[in-house]
Design a protein around this motif. Sequence first.
Motif, PDB file in Angstrom:
ATOM      1  N   LYS A  32       4.166 -14.917  -1.100  1.00  0.00           N
ATOM      2  CA  LYS A  32       4.021 -14.894   0.478  1.00  0.00           C
ATOM      3  C   LYS A  32       2.509 -14.665   0.880  1.00  0.00           C
ATOM      4  N   ILE A  33       2.074 -13.782  -0.112  1.00  0.00           N
ATOM      5  CA  ILE A  33       0.504 -13.282   0.558  1.00  0.00           C
ATOM      6  C   ILE A  33      -0.321 -14.310   0.090  1.00  0.00           C
ATOM      7  N   GLU A  48       4.961  -4.787   0.641  1.00  0.00           N
ATOM      8  CA  GLU A  48       5.702  -5.881   1.113  1.00  0.00           C
ATOM      9  C   GLU A  48       6.193  -5.541   2.681  1.00  0.00           C
ATOM     10  N   ALA A  49       6.432  -4.427   2.940  1.00  0.00           N
ATOM     11  CA  ALA A  49       6.609  -3.906   4.645  1.00  0.00           C
ATOM     12  C   ALA A  49       5.367  -4.398   5.263  1.00  0.00           C
ATOM     13  N   GLN A  50       4.338  -3.740   4.856  1.00  0.00           N
ATOM     14  CA  GLN A  50       3.070  -3.877   5.394  1.00  0.00           C
ATOM     15  C   GLN A  50       2.569  -5.346   5.540  1.00  0.00           C
ATOM     16  N   PHE A  51       2.826  -6.200   4.538  1.00  0.00           N
ATOM     17  CA  PHE A  51       2.458  -7.689   4.637  1.00  0.00           C
ATOM     18  C   PHE A  51       3.493  -8.447   5.712  1.00  0.00           C
ATOM     19  N   ASP A  52       4.755  -7.863   5.911  1.00  0.00           N
ATOM     20  CA  ASP A  52       5.771  -8.360   6.809  1.00  0.00           C
ATOM     21  C   ASP A  52       5.135  -8.095   8.007  1.00  0.00           C
ATOM     22  N   THR A  53       4.634  -6.928   8.292  1.00  0.00           N
ATOM     23  CA  THR A  53       4.282  -6.338   9.621  1.00  0.00           C
ATOM     24  C   THR A  53       2.929  -6.989  10.066  1.00  0.00           C
ATOM     25  N   LEU A  54       2.258  -7.493   9.170  1.00  0.00           N
ATOM     26  CA  LEU A  54       0.792  -8.377   9.281  1.00  0.00           C
ATOM     27  C   LEU A  54       1.386  -9.636   9.888  1.00  0.00           C
ATOM     28  N   PHE A  75      -9.782 -16.104  11.129  1.00  0.00           N
ATOM     29  CA  PHE A  75      -9.127 -15.008  11.839  1.00  0.00           C
ATOM     30  C   PHE A  75      -7.975 -14.396  11.087  1.00  0.00           C
ATOM     31  N   LEU A  76      -7.345 -15.169  10.160  1.00  0.00           N
ATOM     32  CA  LEU A  76      -6.214 -14.492   9.343  1.00  0.00           C
ATOM     33  C   LEU A  76      -7.096 -13.760   8.260  1.00  0.00           C
ATOM     34  N   ASN A  77      -8.313 -14.358   7.686  1.00  0.00           N
ATOM     35  CA  ASN A  77      -8.996 -13.613   6.666  1.00  0.00           C
ATOM     36  C   ASN A  77      -9.181 -12.103   7.116  1.00  0.00           C
ATOM     37  N   LEU A  78      -9.542 -11.991   8.580  1.00  0.00           N
ATOM     38  CA  LEU A  78      -9.740 -10.609   9.090  1.00  0.00           C
ATOM     39  C   LEU A  78      -9.045  -9.835   8.898  1.00  0.00           C
ATOM     40  N   PHE A  79      -7.809 -10.071   9.255  1.00  0.00           N
ATOM     41  CA  PHE A  79      -6.687  -9.177   9.231  1.00  0.00           C
ATOM     42  C   PHE A  79      -6.032  -8.985   7.719  1.00  0.00           C
ATOM     43  N   CYS A  84      -4.340  -5.837   3.193  1.00  0.00           N
ATOM     44  CA  CYS A  84      -3.997  -6.000   1.847  1.00  0.00           C
ATOM     45  C   CYS A  84      -5.065  -6.439   0.844  1.00  0.00           C
ATOM     46  N   SER A  85      -6.222  -6.212   1.084  1.00  0.00           N
ATOM     47  CA  SER A  85      -7.352  -6.577   0.298  1.00  0.00           C
ATOM     48  C   SER A  85      -7.681  -5.396  -0.841  1.00  0.00           C
TER      49      SER A  85
END
Length: 1499
Positions: A32-33, A48-54, A75-79, A84-85
Amino acid sequence: MYDICGKRTDGKVLNCPFGSPAVKPDELLSSKIQSLCPTITGNVCCTEAQFDTLRTQVQQAIPFLVGCPACLRNFLNLFCELTCSPDQSLFINVTSVSKVNSNLTVDGIDFCITDAFGEGLYDSCKDVKFGTMNSRALEFIGAGAQNFKEWFAFIGRRAGLNVPGSPYAIGFRSDAPALSGMKPMNVSTYSCGDISLGCSCGDCPSSPVCSNTAPPGSHRMGSCLVRIGSLKAKCIDFALAILYIILVSVFLGWGIFHRTREQSPHSRTKPLGNVMGGGHLHSVNSQKDENLPMQMLEDAPQIRTGVRLSVVQGYMSNFFRRYGTWVARHPTLVLCSSLSIVLLLCLGLIRFKVETRPEKSYLCDIRALLEFIHEVTRILLDKLWVGPGSRAAEEKQFFDSHLAPFYRIEQLILATIPDAMDGKLPNIVTENNIKLLFEIQKKVDGIHANHSGSTISLHDICMKPLDQDCATQSVLQYFKMDPENYDNYGGVEHLEYCFENKTIGERHDISILSTVKRMRTCPCRRYGTWVARHPTLVLCSSLSIVLLLCLGLIRFKVETRPEKSYLCDIRALLEFIHEVTRILLDKLWVGPGSRAAEEKQFFDSHLAPFYRIEQLILATIPDAMDGKLPNIVTENNIKLLFEIQKKVDGIHANHSGSTISLHDICMKPLDQDCATQSVLQYFKMDPENYDNYGGVEHLEYCFEHYSSAETCMSAFKGPLDPSTALGGFPANNYSEASAFIITYPVNNAIDKEGNETQRAVAWEKAFIQLVKDELLPMVESKNLTLSFSSESSIEEELKRESTADAITIVISYLVMFAYISLTLGDAPRLSSFYISSKVLLGLSGVILVMLSVLGSVGFFSAIGVKSTLIIMEVIPFLVLAVGVDNMCILVQAVKRQPLELPLEGRISNALVEVGPSITLASLSEVLAFAVGSFIPMPACRVFSMFAALAVLLDFLLQVTAFVAFIVFDFLRAEDKRVDCFPCIQVSSSDADSEKGIGQRKPGLLVRYMKVTDIANLSVLCSSCILTIPSNPLPTLVVVDVHAPLLSLWGVKIVVISVFLGCALASIALCTRIEPGLEQKIVLPRDSYLQGYFNNVSEYLRIGPPLYFVVKNYNYSSESSHTNQLCSISQCDSESLLNEIARASLMPESTYIAKPAASWLDDFLVWMSPEAFGCCRKFTNGSYCPPDDQAPCCSSNDGPCGLDGVCKDCTTCFRHSDLHNDRPSTMQFREKLPWFLNALPSADCAKGGHGAYTSSVELKGYENGVIQASSFRTYHTPLNKQIDYVNSMRAGRDFASKVSDSLKIEIFPYSVFYMFFEQYLDIWRTALINLAIAIGAVFIVCLISTCSFWSSAIIFLVLAMIVVDLMGVMAILHIQLNAVSVVNLIMSVGIAVEFCVHMTHAFSVSSGDKEQRMKEALGTMGASVFSGITLTKLVGVIVLCFSRTEVFVVYYFQMYLALVLLGFLHGLVFLPVFLSIFGPPSRCVLVEQLEDQQSASSEQ
């Protein structure tokens, strides 16, 4: 910031303020990531919850950026790095925390990012478009940021409750805190020009591929200038000035030489030289006896002067001599006959209609002429002569394949052989020939050919219209192709009967030709004498014909609807805020086959007609001190606007028993709320939200964030551009606006007479009444101004205008009639004025003029040609001008005859004297107007047709009925009967009897015009000889002014120089005439729309919408059309939308203000797997809406979550399902209706419902071809008429270039194109028709006079009058449009009257050129001056009091200029020119007949 520790009240999650070592995700989470954040591999620092929120949060921005992969990836790389970095702790620092439910949560952070990343991110996204709103994506996801720092500031702002954005504050820093061990994040950015993640040229103009594309060329051509020191002059002005100097110098040199030669004693010339041979000889004789019988009129004096005429003029003179005598003897017969013909024509008025549909042109039946003999010309059309790419071949192929190929032709021609004796062809229609034809037909029917084993007969292959019998074209069809019917039906007699019922028109034409031939050979004198003897017959005949024609007026209609009127094109000036100008849809100026008309019809029928517009403009009043306009955006004004809106919402109109409100008829993009364009939309149209949202401060906030802030969204769920609701603001400083613009779009229908339209009209009337009665006083009490308009306002005001100037026009005609009555009479003398006046004669002449107009209208109404308003306004004026001139000339000619002659002799001689010139002038005018019937502009074409027939009827009535009226009037005067009361007879003691020509006192104009009184000269006809006595009677010495003044050599030089200079100056001024028709002059001066038009030009800051319509778009995967049209990634760099975007970068030349809103781009993005919140489907394959829409989310259930009915929804496609990110034909066909029905929302702003509902026609799209689709953009603000013309030309040129390049049929469309198409070729139309009209006059003059020099002079003067009139138009700023073109064409007809009579009189005068000029002025000058100049002058002056500016400009100013120019050229320039360069005289010396006989006897 690892894991989630709480939620805000609006459901937005808050991260924990604690760090944690990076962890390795499971395989599912890792995949997914990787799908969203490919730069993050291995361990991650998110749950996983943080990623779903993102994923949920960024999905709202993805649809805006997915068209440019490089921008989206950056733009996606910024967030992704923020969330998740694994190195998150190196560039993120929690600066503040808050407690939520006893848990600490993040409340603010610092995000350290290098400037290089920020600039790379911004540069890749700054030009990405959001097609739905014709704006940049950063307007929505970056608040219109101009650099990366502004964008970061917007992203890092803590969002309010229920507002999209970050739940905590993010401070972006380019440096890390000292001694913290942190370093800014510096992930590599992708350039939008990167080939691997390349963006389209529209989203990335700096791409190397795009930079190599040449920008569209400029359509504004620089004018040629000549610099002389510090002065600048146009090349044409400089060239004309040089030409003028050369011509004047040559003329002066020639004049000096000529004067020197004249003063030489060896250069004396004979007065009667210049004799022409080969013509008829006419003479003038004096008669002294009072009661000389007609048989003695042929006697000649001792010495005579004759006039050698051309053959045509000789025929006309003979005809008019005899005709005048005949009319004088039979005036009643002539009158009855002429009137009966006109009355017969008037019967056609029963079918009178006003034509408004160009596609129903009366010229359609011409096609029948082209289809004779079943396309015999098709046989000669062979591919041998047709080159590759031939347009005709392509059109033929299209016709044959889509309709039906033309049928094959087999033909026999059976003819007789010329007679051996006289060479004539015998008649083919005989019994033997018919029977032979039956035998031939029998043999043809018996033909049986073999083909592939089958027998073929004619019946097997012939065309059968009704699937029964062959459509053989043969006279045998009159016998049903059956020989037995020959005898049953009556044989040859039956054929002749059938011929008679089929060729009436042809027989009529033959009869006309024979009549013309007889008229040309009929002696002139006999006709004049016959009319004089039978005036009653002539009068009754002519009037009865006219009255019969006038019966057609029973079906006369006057159209007042603006879409049917000639004033239509002005509405295009209001083409702002979603097609305001549609009100004046006009077809009157659009010819058959008009490209604009066809494109409009295509757009309306395939997509949707433009909606109706109701509008209010609320503005402040300038400050008394500094004259500046105060700001309109105040609390009091906003509250006033709410009150106004409440009253508008409360309007309830009645229509057919039902109540109509605004909500019933308004346009609702999402089928819920009206799309009202008003600043109140920033408060959701609810006054309670004013204080809740923050009042004026909220407005100012929305002016800057109207596209990104949720609270600024309108009630109809769309962003409202402040430029559409505000006016009078400088640049983009909306807070300084001085006007509110409130627009109510109302649904429209193609059927203008349908129930939906009538419902809207009923509401509009109630709306206008409310504004006048309540809103206007309310606004004025607040020291503000209010202007208003509705879709039907123009129509209602035109109705009022049609009666506003009726009195003015009637007074104008009454004044002309009064002047005519006085002019036709003798000089006023109290003792005999009641007898010598000619009021009845003048009234009769005016009635004849009106009858000729009615007869013309009746005739064309009978054959189905509809009339126009301009015909009823212009043609009576034109025909009256021509008719009055002829009346004065005829009456003055009769008065000039000696009283010793009997009345029939005077009538006969008068017709001989002026008949040829009247005929010449009238035929020239008829032909000039007749050729105008071939021009493409319907209004001008119909005007020319009506005018040609009206002038012809007027001429015929002049020489028939009016001559009979003259006979009756002179008989009345001789019988001492009172004018107007002919039944009253006075005794000879009560009225002086004028006996002898010497007792008749010349009028003032006659004394002014000529040198000596030549009224004693008689015009007699005897065997076609016109004689002038060598020793005339003693003349009356009079005061002479005009002719002697023009005889001075210095005056001649001045006249020629001045008129030549005016002509050349007018040519230069003509280039300054602008096409168009200003809106302010077409309505009454007191119309409420006048203020509305002023406010529109003062406050509006937006241009009209522009649509590029694509026909037959092939969306199949085998076609390249998709990439040739779109502008997102993988689209062609020279695609349509990329070219539009490129053209918008040069708005000053292309007139395109913005990139186009593309349903195709948005559809492809909507389908893209990256836009995972848009195109989704349930497990059963049906459409699944975004998570923030029902049924996935209900506003009554609190915040939307990931659990619910839509939790199992998946994206429509994966990347593997698409080919180069493009759908297959089946996928495109299946998902397009989903897209057009999808509602836009925060989770997916790309839904097509509302924005593109009418942009795509789904009818027949299942075949892989979309017949019609449109891409919307806007023109730049257009302030002048020339701007509209240039923008239309630029749009068409652009579309033509792109269409040729892509091989796709594309055309531009804007509502005003329909109205301004005429102006693209208005100069060409005007010049061609003027050239044809003047050329027609030249040809008629040449044929009639057989004098090239005389015809050339008339041609020259006509051209000078027209050119000078156009120069006056430039000086008075009169624009070139259909009205002025009609006036220019009409000016040719009127100008003929000033030229032809003078030239003819000069040609038949004796003496040298100086004497002939003076004699011509004496005989014709006064008649022309009084008959047309003064008559038109008094009538035109009345028009200056008109309440409507259009009458003042296009009728008063132009007509006044025409009359004055005609007078100056005809009675000043022309006499001078003739005295210098005039044609040779036709006068010759003729010896007495007796002398010739005696000489013969002596021999």
